[in-house]
Every structure is written in C-alpha cells, then in structure tokens.
Scaffold this active site. Structure first.
Site, PDB file in Angstrom:
ATOM      1  N   HIS A  46      29.476  36.969  42.884  1.00 22.75           N
ATOM      2  CA  HIS A  46      30.254  38.149  42.504  1.00 22.75           C
ATOM      3  C   HIS A  46      31.583  38.134  43.261  1.00 22.75           C
ATOM      4  O   HIS A  46      31.613  37.848  44.456  1.00 22.75           O
ATOM      5  CB  HIS A  46      29.448  39.408  42.855  1.00 22.75           C
ATOM      6  N   HIS A 121      41.114  41.279  44.771  1.00 17.12           N
ATOM      7  CA  HIS A 121      40.061  42.288  44.895  1.00 17.12           C
ATOM      8  C   HIS A 121      40.521  43.291  45.955  1.00 17.12           C
ATOM      9  O   HIS A 121      40.138  43.198  47.123  1.00 17.12           O
ATOM     10  CB  HIS A 121      38.723  41.656  45.289  1.00 17.12           C
TER      11      HIS A 121
END
Length: 329
Positions: A46, A121
């Site tokens: 992930h 991110h």
C-alpha cells in the site's frame, strides 16, 4: 512454498523479507502457470513508494489548504512524515521480497518548470522515472516475474503531464508491457510466451489512447477506511464475497486508515507504532485463512510489508490451488 523458518538477512527491516521470494512466480508448479493471474494469490504493498518522502519540499497538492498552511512549519512536516510513510523498503527490496503489486499515487510539483512527475502521499516522494527504472532493473534480472503497477491517484496533472508520464512508462518497460486482453487469458504462460512482465492500470480516461494501459475498473480495490481491525476484516470478507467472478483482478486492502483524531492523539508515534504494529498479527491470521481462486483472494496489500512474513504468507496460499488441482485429477 509453506515452510519452516526463513533465513533473515542482516540489517533489521529488510531482514524480515524472505530471500527466496525473488523468483517465486517463475518457481510456481506447472499446474499454476496456466491459471489466470486473477486467480492466484499475489502480495502487494500500500502506498508502495512512500519509503522515502521529502520533508523539506512543500506539502503536496493532495492535502487540504489548512494542512498546507500549517506545513510551513518544519516540525509539522516532520510529523506528517511519520504518518505519510507506509513502507520501509525500496521498490527493489520489495520486489526481492516477493511483492508484485504496487499502489501508486503521482503528482506534478506546482511551480516547477517542466513536466516531471513524482510519487506523492502528503509529501513528495522520488521521481516516478527513477522508480520505474529501479523496477525494470529487477525485471531484467528476473525474466519470469510479473508486476502490476496501479496508477490510481493523480494530482496537479493536465493532459500534457499524463502524456509525459505515459511516455515515461513506455520508455522504461517497452516490450515488457502487456497490452489489454481478456483477464482470463493472462496467465504466467501467456506472459512468458510473449515476454511480457508488466501490467499497467491507469485510472484516467486517457488509458483509452494507449493499448498498454489497462482501465482502472479492471483493478477494483475496495477501501475499508477504518481504524478498527475487526471492521476491516469484516469489510474484507464482505467485498471478497462481492467480487466479480470474471473479467477483473481484485485487491484486498488489508490496511487500517488513521482519522484526524487518531493522528492528533498520537502525533509523535506515527502510523507504524499507532496502528500497524499491534494489528498486523490479526490481519496476518486473516490472510492465512484465505484461499485464492475464482471467488477467492487475488492481490492482498499491506503497510510495512517487512514487519511480518507477509509476502511469503500470501504466496503460500497458492499451495491450496495445487491441492485442489491434485484432488480433481
């Protein structure tokens, strides 16, 4: 593929990943090589790129305005880093440990001249081009391994940025790219025969202009969006039962997602120490109870894939398909 204790490499984090997984696809028994890849159990990560994020650069365009303002303070960016990083291993280390699916979020850098694209991110990661080259280097050394690159979030990108990125993808992998095909046709034998090693999933309408870009709806990845491990496992069970029998791959996101209040309560501890460490054993037990196949698990993703024997556990599930094949003959 199941087995006793795994030899650990020195150096802590990397040591938890099994050395023997670098060629696991090429080592699968012959009956499994002719099964659709959508029926195999495949380990993934992930936010795969988040092993390095740049706390010195501005906060990314994926963040709210209030976060961008706060992040002008360097301490805030340091705290953001603790919650943005979901992996410790580089792409090469993940690949060597058996990871074959990569969850990718990308962005341009607003204000930067040119069209360079970066992983993102919360904070910016490495250039996408550098990551693609690192992956291709592994594939050159391991010609029977197949990877799935899922480009599922794009920020601050117009069509020209997309074309730039897509050309980068083509330049990195060239003939290794597998063009869109009926999912059930795509087996290891199919990929080996055509010398393909890379499937690109591109969640943007421009996929239609390139034969080597698979539409995002061929890689559904339902997201539980919870901090509660019991709710997560129930969600994984429910969505697995709802997966399409044919025509798509399927991602089981075995991850917990912090809420704002979670971060506020545990600012300094970060994601790994707050949510991941204590819940991974229960998540891994759920993985061990799964079975691949038409209505079973396919791709399973995790944060910090090296903390437990995650990849080896997922790969070992494929033994169940072999047992099924033997009982049928």
């Amino acid at each position: 593929m199941r087995g006793g204790r795994r030899r650990r490499r020195g150096g802590g984090a990397v040591g938890a990943m099994a050395d023997g997984n670098a060629d696991w696809m090429g080592s699968l028994p012959p009956p499994l090589r002719s099964l659709p890849l959508s029926n195999l159990a495949i380990p993934g990560s992930h936010d795969s790129f988040s092993y390095w994020v740049d706390e010195k650069s501005p906060v990314g365009p994926d963040q709210a305005k209030v976060i961008k303002r706060l992040a002008r303070i360097s301490l805030v960016r340091k705290i953001m880093k603790k919650w943005s990083v979901t992996q410790n291993l580089t792409f090469k280390e993940q690949l060597e440990g058996g990871i074959r699916y990569f969850d990718l979020r990308v962005s341009s850098k607003p204000g930067e001249i040119g069209q360079e694209i970066y992983f993102i991110h919360g904070l910016f990661g490495i250039k996408v081009w550098d990551g693609l080259k690192e992956m291709n280097g592994f594939l050159e050394q391991h010609p029977k391994e197949v990877i799935f690159l899922d480009f599922n979030h794009f920020y601050a990108m117009d069509d020209s940025h997309h074309h730039f990125l897509i050309n980068r993808i083509h330049s990195a992998f060239e003939s290794k790219l597998c063009c869109v095909e009926c999912v059930e046709y795509v087996t290891l034998l199919y990929m080996w025969e055509k010398k393909h090693q890379v499937l690109i999933f591109y969640h943007h309408p421009l996929y239609q202009e390139y034969p080597f870009l698979w539409p995002g709806n061929k890689m559904p990845a339902p997201w539980a969006n919870t901090t509660n491990v019991h709710k997560l496992l129930q969600f994984l069970e429910t969505t697995l039962g709802e997966r399409s029998r044919y025509g798509t791959f399927h991602v089981s996101q075995a991850i917990l997602t912090p809420r704002v209040k979670t971060i506020a309560r545990h600012l300094i501890r970060g994601l790994k120490n707050t949510l991941v460490h204590r819940n991974l054993p229960m998540i891994l037990n759920w993985v061990k109870a799964q079975k691949p196949g038409v209505m079973g698990v396919n791709i399973i993703t995790s944060d910090f894939v090296e903390l437990v024997d995650f990849a080896a556990t997922v790969i070992a599930l494929n033994d169940l398909l072999l047992e099924e094949d033997e009982s049928a003959t």
